[in-house]
Design a protein around this motif. Structure first.
Motif, short mmCIF file in Angstrom:
data_model
loop_
_atom_site.label_atom_id
_atom_site.label_comp_id
_atom_site.label_asym_id
_atom_site.label_seq_id
_atom_site.Cartn_x
_atom_site.Cartn_y
_atom_site.Cartn_z
N ARG A 146 0.68 -0.74 0.55
CA ARG A 146 -0.38 -0.12 -0.41
C ARG A 146 0.65 1.32 -0.33
O ARG A 146 0.14 2.33 -0.72
CB ARG A 146 -0.65 0.04 1.25
CG ARG A 146 -1.85 -1.15 0.80
CD ARG A 146 -3.33 -1.13 2.30
NE ARG A 146 -3.28 0.19 2.62
CZ ARG A 146 -4.34 0.89 4.16
NH1 ARG A 146 -4.48 -0.06 4.56
NH2 ARG A 146 -5.03 1.66 3.66
N ILE A 147 2.14 1.22 0.61
CA ILE A 147 3.12 2.23 0.89
C ILE A 147 3.53 2.74 -1.12
O ILE A 147 3.59 3.88 -1.17
CB ILE A 147 3.77 2.23 1.83
CG1 ILE A 147 3.15 1.91 2.84
CG2 ILE A 147 5.15 3.61 1.74
CD1 ILE A 147 4.37 1.79 4.38
N HIS A 148 3.63 1.62 -1.61
CA HIS A 148 4.28 1.51 -2.45
C HIS A 148 3.81 2.05 -3.25
O HIS A 148 3.83 3.33 -4.78
CB HIS A 148 5.24 0.46 -2.93
CG HIS A 148 6.04 -0.37 -2.61
ND1 HIS A 148 7.66 0.03 -4.11
CD2 HIS A 148 6.87 -0.74 -1.13
CE1 HIS A 148 8.31 0.17 -1.97
NE2 HIS A 148 7.92 -0.43 -1.69
N ASP A 149 2.10 2.14 -3.06
CA ASP A 149 1.18 1.73 -4.48
C ASP A 149 1.02 3.62 -4.02
O ASP A 149 0.20 4.34 -4.95
CB ASP A 149 -0.11 1.51 -4.47
CG ASP A 149 0.23 -0.27 -4.91
OD1 ASP A 149 1.12 -0.77 -5.97
OD2 ASP A 149 -0.45 -1.21 -4.66
N GLN A 150 0.37 4.18 -3.22
CA GLN A 150 0.19 5.04 -2.41
C GLN A 150 1.39 6.25 -3.26
O GLN A 150 0.92 7.24 -3.71
CB GLN A 150 0.14 5.55 -1.08
CG GLN A 150 -0.44 6.86 -0.29
CD GLN A 150 -1.58 6.96 -0.82
OE1 GLN A 150 -2.50 6.29 -1.68
NE2 GLN A 150 -2.49 8.27 -1.09
N VAL A 151 2.47 6.45 -2.62
CA VAL A 151 3.41 6.49 -3.18
C VAL A 151 3.49 7.82 -4.61
O VAL A 151 3.84 8.02 -5.08
CB VAL A 151 5.06 6.67 -2.68
CG1 VAL A 151 5.80 7.49 -3.85
CG2 VAL A 151 5.54 6.69 -1.68
N VAL A 152 3.16 5.76 -5.54
CA VAL A 152 2.81 5.76 -6.99
C VAL A 152 2.18 7.26 -7.58
O VAL A 152 1.51 7.90 -8.19
CB VAL A 152 3.24 4.31 -7.68
CG1 VAL A 152 2.28 4.86 -9.18
CG2 VAL A 152 4.26 4.17 -7.54
N LYS A 153 1.22 7.18 -6.58
CA LYS A 153 -0.13 7.32 -6.77
C LYS A 153 -0.32 9.50 -6.80
O LYS A 153 -0.45 9.92 -7.19
CB LYS A 153 -1.13 7.06 -5.57
CG LYS A 153 -2.69 7.68 -5.83
CD LYS A 153 -3.96 7.10 -5.20
CE LYS A 153 -5.43 7.81 -4.90
NZ LYS A 153 -6.05 7.50 -4.15
N LEU A 154 0.68 9.43 -5.49
CA LEU A 154 1.16 10.92 -5.48
C LEU A 154 2.03 11.40 -6.39
O LEU A 154 1.70 12.68 -5.99
CB LEU A 154 1.39 10.61 -3.89
CG LEU A 154 0.77 10.42 -2.33
CD1 LEU A 154 1.42 10.61 -1.37
CD2 LEU A 154 -0.58 11.52 -2.73
N SER A 155 2.07 10.85 -6.73
CA SER A 155 2.73 11.56 -7.86
C SER A 155 2.03 11.61 -9.34
O SER A 155 2.70 13.15 -9.90
CB SER A 155 3.78 10.41 -9.46
OG SER A 155 2.93 9.62 -10.06
N GLY A 156 0.68 11.90 -9.16
CA GLY A 156 -0.27 12.82 -9.90
C GLY A 156 -0.22 12.05 -11.37
O GLY A 156 -0.41 13.05 -11.74
N ASN A 157 1.25 11.59 -11.88
CA ASN A 157 1.36 10.91 -13.05
C ASN A 157 0.75 9.84 -13.28
O ASN A 157 1.05 8.35 -13.69
CB ASN A 157 2.42 10.78 -13.68
CG ASN A 157 3.08 10.78 -14.73
OD1 ASN A 157 2.32 10.50 -15.65
ND2 ASN A 157 4.30 11.18 -15.08
N PRO A 158 -1.17 10.13 -14.05
CA PRO A 158 -1.62 8.99 -14.85
C PRO A 158 -0.75 8.41 -15.81
O PRO A 158 -1.04 7.23 -15.42
CB PRO A 158 -2.46 9.46 -15.84
CG PRO A 158 -2.38 11.42 -16.28
CD PRO A 158 -1.37 11.24 -14.82
#
Length: 237
Positions: A146-158
């Protein structure tokens, strides 16, 4: 037990009727592959899995087709379905790309994440540390992912988010296996703490470097383990 369109998963959890059964079955099978309950190279016996998950052949076959598209299952007309094996070289190539993507994501997330998003990461990090202290591997891995996925999500780059999701379909099993090495597990926790420190300082360069190195080291651990397994298999009588 089946009731009104609800089926039980491998852990006895009811599957939601709001999501197509085939997708839910695929998610359950993916979890079994990640955790090694469906081993790499093993044959997928539809009848056994249908009984285990309490589903009919139709959603099971649809689920296997979804996993084939993900690169996790190989379906042969003559030999049936088998769990795909990841080679050492493939693991190195896979994690090399993931490391660059997640490093970039960490860089962007540090610069743009709102305070409440950072607080959420801190909470996940604290949960992960508690599971590490008690050596609860499955719970640790779930929060870690979840941490890894959240960091990726927070990039804001679809584009980054979509590319990462596709690659992780094949990489999660390797990441799970990596925590079985005690030294690497401890090292990984330290790298997570270094990432959080970069977020606290709002230091994108540190975040990118730490996170890229973290994924590269995981990839090395996975690749070395696969190479050792292949060597042992060749040496076996």
């Amino acid at each position: 037990m089946t009731q009104a369109g609800i089926v039980l998963g491998s852990r006895g959890l009811p599957l939601s009727r709001r999501i197509p059964f085939a997708r839910q079955v695929a998610d359950t099978l993916r979890d079994l592959i990640v955790r090694g309950e469906l081993a790499a190279g093993s044959r997928v016996v539809e009848r056994v899995l249908c009984e285990r998950l309490n589903v009919s052949r139709t959603p099971m076959r649809e689920a296997l087709k979804l996993l084939e598209a993900d690169g996790l299952i190989e379906i042969s007309q003559n030999r049936g379905a088998r769990v795909m094996m990841l080679t050492s070289a493939e693991a190195r190539h896979l994690f090399e790309v993931i490391a660059e993507l997640e490093g970039l994501a960490a860089d962007r997330a540090v610069q743009t994440a709102a305070p409440e998003a950072l607080a959420g990461l801190e909470d996940l990090h604290a949960q992960m540390l508690r599971h590490y202290e008690t050596r609860e591997k499955d719970a640790y891995f779930d929060i870690n992912s979840r941490i890894h996925d959240q960091v990726v999500k927070l990039s804001g780059n679809p584009v980054l988010i979509g590319s990462h999701a596709t690659l992780m379909l094949r990489a999660r099993r390797g990441r799970y296996v990596a925590i079985f090495d005690p030294a690497r597990w401890a090292e990984s926790v330290g790298e997570h703490e270094a990432l959080m420190e970069a977020f606290r300082r709002r230091d994108p360069e540190q975040a990118r470097g730490v996170w890229r190195q973290h994924l590269c080291r995981t990839g090395e651990t996975v690749a070395d383990g696969l190479a050792l397994s292949a060597e042992s298999a060749r040496a076996a009588p």
